[in-house]
Motif scaffolding. Structure first.
Motif, short mmCIF file in Angstrom:
data_model
loop_
_atom_site.label_atom_id
_atom_site.label_comp_id
_atom_site.label_asym_id
_atom_site.label_seq_id
_atom_site.Cartn_x
_atom_site.Cartn_y
_atom_site.Cartn_z
N SER A 290 0.91 -1.14 0.03
CA SER A 290 0.10 -0.02 0.06
C SER A 290 0.95 1.26 -0.02
N THR A 291 0.68 2.35 -0.47
CA THR A 291 1.20 3.30 -0.78
C THR A 291 0.16 4.55 -0.29
N VAL A 292 0.78 5.63 -0.05
CA VAL A 292 -0.10 6.70 0.41
C VAL A 292 -1.00 7.14 -0.65
N HIS A 293 -0.34 7.03 -1.85
CA HIS A 293 -1.66 7.46 -3.23
C HIS A 293 -2.47 6.32 -3.11
N SER A 294 -2.21 5.12 -3.11
CA SER A 294 -3.12 4.07 -3.19
C SER A 294 -4.28 4.17 -2.17
N LEU A 295 -3.88 4.48 -0.89
CA LEU A 295 -4.92 4.66 0.18
C LEU A 295 -5.76 5.99 0.21
N MET A 296 -5.06 6.94 -0.58
CA MET A 296 -6.04 8.19 -0.91
C MET A 296 -6.89 8.03 -1.93
N ASN A 297 -6.46 7.07 -2.98
CA ASN A 297 -7.63 6.83 -3.89
C ASN A 297 -8.85 5.88 -3.54
N LEU A 298 -8.29 4.97 -2.55
CA LEU A 298 -9.34 4.14 -1.85
C LEU A 298 -10.29 5.33 -0.99
N ALA A 299 -9.59 6.04 -0.44
CA ALA A 299 -10.37 7.25 0.35
C ALA A 299 -11.48 7.78 -0.43
N ARG A 300 -10.82 8.32 -1.67
CA ARG A 300 -11.80 9.04 -2.42
C ARG A 300 -13.02 8.32 -2.95
N GLN A 301 -12.63 6.77 -3.25
CA GLN A 301 -14.02 6.19 -3.72
C GLN A 301 -14.93 6.19 -2.50
N HIS A 302 -14.40 5.75 -1.23
CA HIS A 302 -15.42 5.81 -0.13
C HIS A 302 -16.21 7.25 -0.19
N ARG A 303 -15.49 8.26 -0.24
CA ARG A 303 -15.97 9.47 -0.09
C ARG A 303 -17.22 9.53 -1.28
N LEU A 304 -16.93 9.23 -2.52
CA LEU A 304 -17.91 9.34 -3.32
C LEU A 304 -19.05 8.28 -3.18
N ASP A 305 -18.78 7.43 -2.29
CA ASP A 305 -19.76 6.34 -2.03
C ASP A 305 -20.61 6.79 -0.65
N GLY A 306 -20.08 7.86 -0.17
CA GLY A 306 -20.81 8.48 1.15
C GLY A 306 -20.40 7.71 2.56
N LYS A 307 -19.03 7.08 2.20
CA LYS A 307 -18.85 6.37 3.34
C LYS A 307 -17.77 7.06 4.14
N PHE A 308 -18.17 8.03 5.12
CA PHE A 308 -17.00 9.00 5.52
C PHE A 308 -16.27 8.46 6.75
N TYR A 309 -16.78 7.42 7.55
CA TYR A 309 -16.07 6.91 8.35
C TYR A 309 -14.88 6.13 7.92
N GLU A 310 -15.21 5.28 6.51
CA GLU A 310 -14.03 4.64 6.06
C GLU A 310 -13.05 5.61 5.23
N TYR A 311 -13.80 6.78 4.85
CA TYR A 311 -12.67 7.74 4.41
C TYR A 311 -11.85 8.40 5.33
N TYR A 312 -12.22 8.62 6.20
CA TYR A 312 -11.27 8.97 7.55
C TYR A 312 -10.36 8.06 7.86
N ARG A 313 -10.96 6.74 7.86
CA ARG A 313 -9.92 5.58 8.11
C ARG A 313 -8.81 5.49 7.43
N GLU A 314 -8.92 5.53 6.02
CA GLU A 314 -7.97 5.36 5.04
C GLU A 314 -7.06 6.65 5.05
N LEU A 315 -7.67 7.61 5.32
CA LEU A 315 -6.59 9.03 5.38
C LEU A 315 -5.79 8.88 6.55
N ALA A 316 -6.33 8.45 7.64
CA ALA A 316 -5.46 8.02 8.76
C ALA A 316 -4.41 6.95 8.70
N ARG A 317 -4.84 5.98 7.89
CA ARG A 317 -3.97 4.96 7.71
C ARG A 317 -2.82 5.51 6.89
N ALA A 318 -3.25 6.38 5.62
CA ALA A 318 -2.32 7.01 4.53
C ALA A 318 -1.38 7.72 5.65
#
Length: 93
Positions: free
Chosen positions: A11-39
């Motif tokens: 996993s890279t910062v960029h891959s996690l940010m892309n994942l976060a972006r997808q969660h954001r589009l899906d309205g999954k904000f908890y997952e969005y913040y978790r991925e950013l925290a992980r990044a």
């Protein structure tokens, strides 16, 4: 394969940010913040990176418990914070 919550190998910062972006589009904000925290854990260790991780994890918890309904500005701000800390790199005082 089962989803694990730790960053996958490679996993890279960029891959996690892309994942976060997808969660954001899906309205999954908890997952969005978790991925950013992980990044943020993959950034060069610095005070700024540690503070950012704590802030993102706190926001994830607040969203998770339904106390926080993040605005677009807040969502955008979180990823901007991450990009800023990334760009600054480790602080050498």
């Amino acid at each position: 394969s089962a989803k694990v919550s730790a960053p996958a190998q490679g996993s890279t910062v960029h891959s996690l940010m892309n994942l976060a972006r997808q969660h954001r589009l899906d309205g999954k904000f908890y997952e969005y913040y978790r991925e950013l925290a992980r990044a943020s854990t993959l950034l060069a260790p610095s005070i700024a990176a540690k503070k950012l991780r704590e802030k993102l994890e706190h926001q994830a918890q607040q969203v998770g418990y339904g106390a926080l309904h993040p605005t677009e500005d807040e969502l955008e701000g979180a990823v901007r914070d991450l990009e800023r800390v990334m760009k600054d790199g480790p602080r050498t005082e």
